[in-house]
Design an enzyme around this catalytic site. Structure first.
Site, mmCIF file in Angstrom:
data_model
loop_
_atom_site.group_PDB
_atom_site.id
_atom_site.type_symbol
_atom_site.label_atom_id
_atom_site.label_comp_id
_atom_site.label_asym_id
_atom_site.label_seq_id
_atom_site.Cartn_x
_atom_site.Cartn_y
_atom_site.Cartn_z
ATOM 1 N N ARG A 116 0.864 -1.179 0.000
ATOM 2 C CA ARG A 116 0.000 0.000 0.000
ATOM 3 C C ARG A 116 0.910 1.241 0.000
ATOM 4 N NH1 ARG A 116 -3.565 -2.718 -1.573
ATOM 5 N NH2 ARG A 116 -5.636 -3.039 -0.676
ATOM 6 N N HIS A 134 -1.352 0.381 -9.742
ATOM 7 C CA HIS A 134 -2.010 -0.590 -8.855
ATOM 8 C C HIS A 134 -2.577 -1.775 -9.660
ATOM 9 C CE1 HIS A 134 -3.920 -0.844 -4.594
ATOM 10 N NE2 HIS A 134 -3.747 -2.058 -5.097
ATOM 11 N N GLU A 149 -2.658 8.179 -4.311
ATOM 12 C CA GLU A 149 -3.042 7.253 -5.377
ATOM 13 C C GLU A 149 -4.430 7.640 -5.873
ATOM 14 O OE1 GLU A 149 -1.955 3.145 -4.589
ATOM 15 O OE2 GLU A 149 -3.730 2.496 -5.661
HETATM 16 C C1 DGY Z 1 -5.998 -5.859 -3.018
HETATM 17 O O1 DGY Z 1 -6.834 -6.714 -3.346
HETATM 18 O O2 DGY Z 1 -5.941 -5.439 -1.873
HETATM 19 C C2 DGY Z 1 -5.057 -5.378 -4.063
HETATM 20 O O3 DGY Z 1 -4.382 -4.242 -3.666
HETATM 21 C C3 DGY Z 1 -5.765 -5.134 -5.368
HETATM 22 O O4 DGY Z 1 -6.199 -6.330 -5.847
#
Ligand code: DGY
Length: 273
Positions: free
Chosen positions: A191, A239, A220
């Site tokens: 993240r 992402h 983001e």
């Molecule tokens: C999640 O699922 O948390 C990813 O960051 C995106 O698929």
């Protein structure tokens, strides 16, 4: 605000995405809400405790995206270490005039020590992959492995696979980046806020580290004119960790199954709270 308005009107089930902040205030504004299902494995955008207090189960989509996310981490790792985007840009700019012994040199993954921060499902899948390349692996976890400070000093590649929590927000700050060496790389597919964006920009500009590859950023989306994008030796993806046709379809099935189970009052196939 749009979500809040819609939830106030008797909505019982919410299928949300990682871009929807589902905080205590939103949950409080949804008097009839009985089930939440997120189309993601990460749940840092949801106040799980506030939902649990109201007896609202929250579903998420673990497992099905593990291998796909690990593939993307490896793709980014190799891209930044072997300078693939930089090479691609040179070819397109007409700057590839001849083969040169010292053009666009990178570093070898097979000779590297890879430091995995967070040896959960995705971290373990990354471990299997980099061991397949011949790399040595060290790791640091909440309750196991080496202290993160030691990992930052030992690893040639630091790859982040921890959830975003109060303990990991800003984990990779200026002090952490300075512990890494000028030949070391950072890969973040976890993240964005786990890394201090401004410290990373300075680390790349001033050569504290060799490069970084990011699938997640803070903020983001990252605006095209963001100062981070002017830093050298940076690879950024929008992402894409779980973005394969197959995996996104499986995530959708699980997200729907979680929601239907929650609305039916039966156990969720994958409950996060
Ligand atoms: C999640 O699922 O948390 C990813 O960051 C995106 O698929």
């Amino acid at each position: 605000d749009a979500l809040r308005e819609r939830l106030a009107g008797g909505v019982e089930g919410l299928l949300c995405m990682l871009t929807d902040p589902v905080g205590a205030d939103l949950i409080a504004a949804a008097p009839d809400l009985r089930a939440v299902s997120t189309y993601a494995v990460g749940t840092d955008n949801i106040d799980l405790a506030a939902a649990a207090e109201r007896g609202i189960p929250v579903g998420h989509t673990p497992d099905v995206l593990t291998e796909t996310s690990a593939d993307l981490a490896l793709a980014l790792m190799l891209a930044v270490m072997r300078r693939i985007p930089a090479g691609d840009a040179e070819v397109r700019a007409g700057e590839w005039l001849t083969w040169e012994p010292a053009r666009l040199l990178g570093h070898d993954l097979h000779r590297a020590t890879v430091g995995i921060v967070g040896l959960g499902r995705i971290g373990q899948a990354v471990k299997r992959r980099v061991e397949g390349f011949g790399a040595r692996v060290v790791h640091s976890g909440r309750t196991d492995g080496m202290p993160v400070e030691q990992l930052l000093e030992e690893a040639d590649v630091v790859t982040l696979h921890c959830p975003l929590t109060d303990a990991t927000r800003g984990l990779i700050d200026e002090a952490a980046l300075r512990r890494m060496g000028p030949d070391a790389y950072l890969v973040n597919t976890a993240r964005g806020p786990v890394v201090d964006t401004d410290a990373l920009r300075r680390a790349l500009e001033e050569g504290w580290i060799a490069g970084a590859a990011l699938d997640v950023t803070d903020p983001e989306p990252l605006p095209a004119d963001h100062p981070l994008l002017s830093a050298p030796n940076l690879v950024v993806a929008p992402h894409l960790g779980s973005a394969s046709h197959e995996t996104r379809a499986e995530m959708a099935d699980i997200a729907v199954d979680n929601l239907l189970a929650g609305l039916a009052g039966t156990p969720l196939p994958h409950r996060a709270n």
